[in-house]
Design a protein around this motif. Structure first.
Motif, PDB file in Angstrom:
ATOM      1  N   SER A 152       2.304  -3.821   6.808  1.00  0.00           N
ATOM      2  CA  SER A 152       2.372  -2.411   6.406  1.00  0.00           C
ATOM      3  C   SER A 152       1.591  -1.544   7.391  1.00  0.00           C
ATOM      4  O   SER A 152       2.040  -0.456   7.781  1.00  0.00           O
ATOM      5  N   LYS A 153       0.430  -2.041   7.779  1.00  0.00           N
ATOM      6  CA  LYS A 153      -0.392  -1.293   8.747  1.00  0.00           C
ATOM      7  C   LYS A 153       0.367  -1.126  10.070  1.00  0.00           C
ATOM      8  O   LYS A 153       0.434  -0.033  10.631  1.00  0.00           O
ATOM      9  N   PHE A 159       5.631   3.465  13.222  1.00  0.00           N
ATOM     10  CA  PHE A 159       6.666   4.428  12.797  1.00  0.00           C
ATOM     11  C   PHE A 159       6.073   5.792  12.436  1.00  0.00           C
ATOM     12  O   PHE A 159       6.778   6.798  12.498  1.00  0.00           O
ATOM     13  N   GLY A 160       4.817   5.804  12.051  1.00  0.00           N
ATOM     14  CA  GLY A 160       4.127   7.068  11.785  1.00  0.00           C
ATOM     15  C   GLY A 160       4.944   8.003  10.926  1.00  0.00           C
ATOM     16  O   GLY A 160       5.485   7.604   9.888  1.00  0.00           O
ATOM     17  N   SER A 209      -0.889  -2.706   0.500  1.00  0.00           N
ATOM     18  CA  SER A 209      -0.032  -1.987   1.437  1.00  0.00           C
ATOM     19  C   SER A 209      -0.344  -0.485   1.387  1.00  0.00           C
ATOM     20  O   SER A 209      -0.469   0.173   2.417  1.00  0.00           O
ATOM     21  N   TYR A 210      -0.487   0.043   0.171  1.00  0.00           N
ATOM     22  CA  TYR A 210      -0.809   1.466  -0.010  1.00  0.00           C
ATOM     23  C   TYR A 210      -2.094   1.805   0.749  1.00  0.00           C
ATOM     24  O   TYR A 210      -2.143   2.760   1.530  1.00  0.00           O
ATOM     25  N   LYS A 211      -3.118   0.971   0.536  1.00  0.00           N
ATOM     26  CA  LYS A 211      -4.409   1.254   1.177  1.00  0.00           C
ATOM     27  C   LYS A 211      -4.300   1.153   2.691  1.00  0.00           C
ATOM     28  O   LYS A 211      -4.880   1.950   3.425  1.00  0.00           O
ATOM     29  N   ALA A 212      -3.543   0.157   3.166  1.00  0.00           N
ATOM     30  CA  ALA A 212      -3.418  -0.041   4.622  1.00  0.00           C
ATOM     31  C   ALA A 212      -2.728   1.160   5.272  1.00  0.00           C
ATOM     32  O   ALA A 212      -3.148   1.632   6.336  1.00  0.00           O
ATOM     33  N   VAL A 216      -4.306   4.219   7.954  1.00  0.00           N
ATOM     34  CA  VAL A 216      -3.754   4.675   9.234  1.00  0.00           C
ATOM     35  C   VAL A 216      -3.684   6.204   9.232  1.00  0.00           C
ATOM     36  O   VAL A 216      -4.056   6.857  10.207  1.00  0.00           O
ATOM     37  N   ASN A 217      -3.221   6.771   8.139  1.00  0.00           N
ATOM     38  CA  ASN A 217      -3.186   8.234   8.021  1.00  0.00           C
ATOM     39  C   ASN A 217      -3.136   8.613   6.543  1.00  0.00           C
ATOM     40  O   ASN A 217      -2.156   8.307   5.854  1.00  0.00           O
ATOM     41  N   GLN A 218      -4.186   9.265   6.130  1.00  0.00           N
ATOM     42  CA  GLN A 218      -4.340   9.652   4.721  1.00  0.00           C
ATOM     43  C   GLN A 218      -3.154  10.483   4.222  1.00  0.00           C
ATOM     44  O   GLN A 218      -2.829  10.490   3.045  1.00  0.00           O
TER      45      GLN A 218
END
Ligand code: BGC
Length: 406
Positions: A152-153, A159-160, A209-212, A216-218
């Motif tokens: 996920s990270k 893909f950002g 996955s959500y946290k990862a 990367v970007n809040q």
């Protein structure tokens, strides 16, 4: 019902999943299972284990190559969003080894959607694992949560904001039940313990996955996709015990997953296909109208689900809703009635923000192979996978254009 205008920024789209449309997903557990020697498969207490799948996915719809053509159809549908999936088995074909070529491929796919003004809702895990990971026990093992977190990270980093909404896991309960309890999908286990354990690991996988992704970007948006089956008693035959059974089954179907993840999701994706009516402790549906799959067509159930979900206080998207209907006899009716249910629910305060129809085109329906046809577009498997819009395609295009249902 009087005519209803959906909000201006309502999302209109269709949904697909990687393995079901791309073709040649060769590094996956499904691919290996589809190609296994079925004769060596011992029958288990679940009948006909070796019968599944009815056929192999093969080239599917060749959307790995024909994605631009597919997105052009989304434009013809007057859609402003699309739900697709990326295949973990392509991106990480070996443990810890990411394939840059495949990552770049998906970047092209996502850009092609963006170029057509389609918001991208992207599923990271839709029933299919890399083979190496399945060989290690897949979601029965806690370490798979860590692998999914890393994957996920990687997706978020690569893909950002080409992805508007990250959808971590598709239908955790369906996957756990069909693969580990019913034994119809790989790895074909029949165990209540494993089925329950896999569900718990999928919940943990979603949270990781959500946290990862947020790390990367809040600002990245992250959600889950949940199949929801409305449960009710037969109206003409009220029995308090059936009422309790219906409540309990619905609780298992919703709260069991949605409560633990509530703090870790920006939205809830709802897949609605049918309702179960409980009579004498068992689902006994009237089946006055059924799909080719035999599923009871009860659009009103969707309204009830949407109203009930208000208690979770999250934006809701219908991430799947559709019907297997090769002759396209009932699809337009079902689609319209389901959208009326959406309209009623919005009027009653449901925070529904978008609708993705399953599916853009006929595709690989898992163990059922290509028999079940869910597409607004028919795929001619005898003529170069030619795409041919069904009449319901035009009906949906009209609704998406006007944003109105009546
Ligand atoms: C799944 C899809 C599937 C559809 C129709 C959902 O359970 O997410 O992959 O094709 O239902 O059965």
């Amino acid at each position: 019902m009087k005519s209803f205008n959906f909000p201006k920024d309502f999302l209109w789209g269709t949904a697909t999943a990687g393995h079901q449309i791309e073709g040649n997903n060769t590094n996956s557990d499904w691919w290996a299972w589809e190609k296994r020697d079925k004769k060596k498969d011992k029958n288990t207490r679940i009948n006909n284990r070796s019968k599944w799948p009815l056929e192999a996915s093969g080239i599917a719809c060749d959307s790995y190559n024909r994605y631009e053509e597919d997105f052009d159809y989304c434009v013809k549908l007057n859609n402003n969003a699309v739900r697709i999936g990326v295949e973990w088995a392509r991106i990480e074909p070996q443990k810890g080894v990411y394939d840059q070529k495949e990552i770049d491929h998906y970047k092209k796919v996502l850009k092609a959607a963006k170029d057509r003004n389609l918001k991208t809702y992207v599923t990271l895990f839709h029933f299919v694992l890399p083979k190496w990971l399945a060989d290690q026990g897949g979601w029965t093992k806690t370490k798979t949560i860590r692998h999914f977190e890393a994957f996920s990270k990687k997706c978020a980093q690569e893909f950002g904001d080409l992805i508007d909404v990250y959808l971590t896991i598709n239908e955790p309960q369906v996957y756990a039940a069909v693969s580990y309890l019913v034994g119809m999908w790989p790895p074909q286990k029949n165990s209540l313990i494993l089925g329950s354990w896999v569900q718990i690991n999928l919940i943990r996988g979603h949270i990781a996955s959500y946290k990862a992704i947020k790390k990367v970007n809040q600002n990245y948006k992250v959600g889950i996709v949940k199949n929801i089956v409305w449960h009710q008693t037969t109206p003409e035959h009220f029995n308090p015990f059936d009422f309790l059974v219906a409540k309990f089954l619905y609780f298992l179907n919703t709260d069991f997953i949605l409560r633990p993840i509530n703090k870790y999701t920006d939205l809830i994706g709802v897949n609605y296909y049918f309702t179960n009516q409980i009579k004498n402790f068992k689902p006994r549906n009237p089946n006055d109208r059924v799909s080719d799959f035999g599923w009871w067509l009860y659009p009103k159930g969707l309204e009830k689900v949407l109203i009930d979900l208000k208690r979770f206080n999250k934006p809701i998207y219908i991430t799947e809703n559709g019907i297997s209907d090769a002759q396209d006899r009932q699809r337009t009716w079902f689609l319209k009635e389901c959208l009326k249910s959406c309209a009623n629910a919005i009027e009653k305060g449901a925070d529904l923000r978008g609708y993705f129809h399953w599916s853009l085109m006929d595709n690989y329906e898992w163990a059922e192979g290509y028999k079940q046809k869910f597409g607004l577009i028919e795929i001619n498997r005898h003529n170069n996978l030619e795409r041919k819009p069904r009449p319901s395609f035009n009906a949906y295009a009209q609704i998406c254009k006007s944003g109105t249902i009546n």
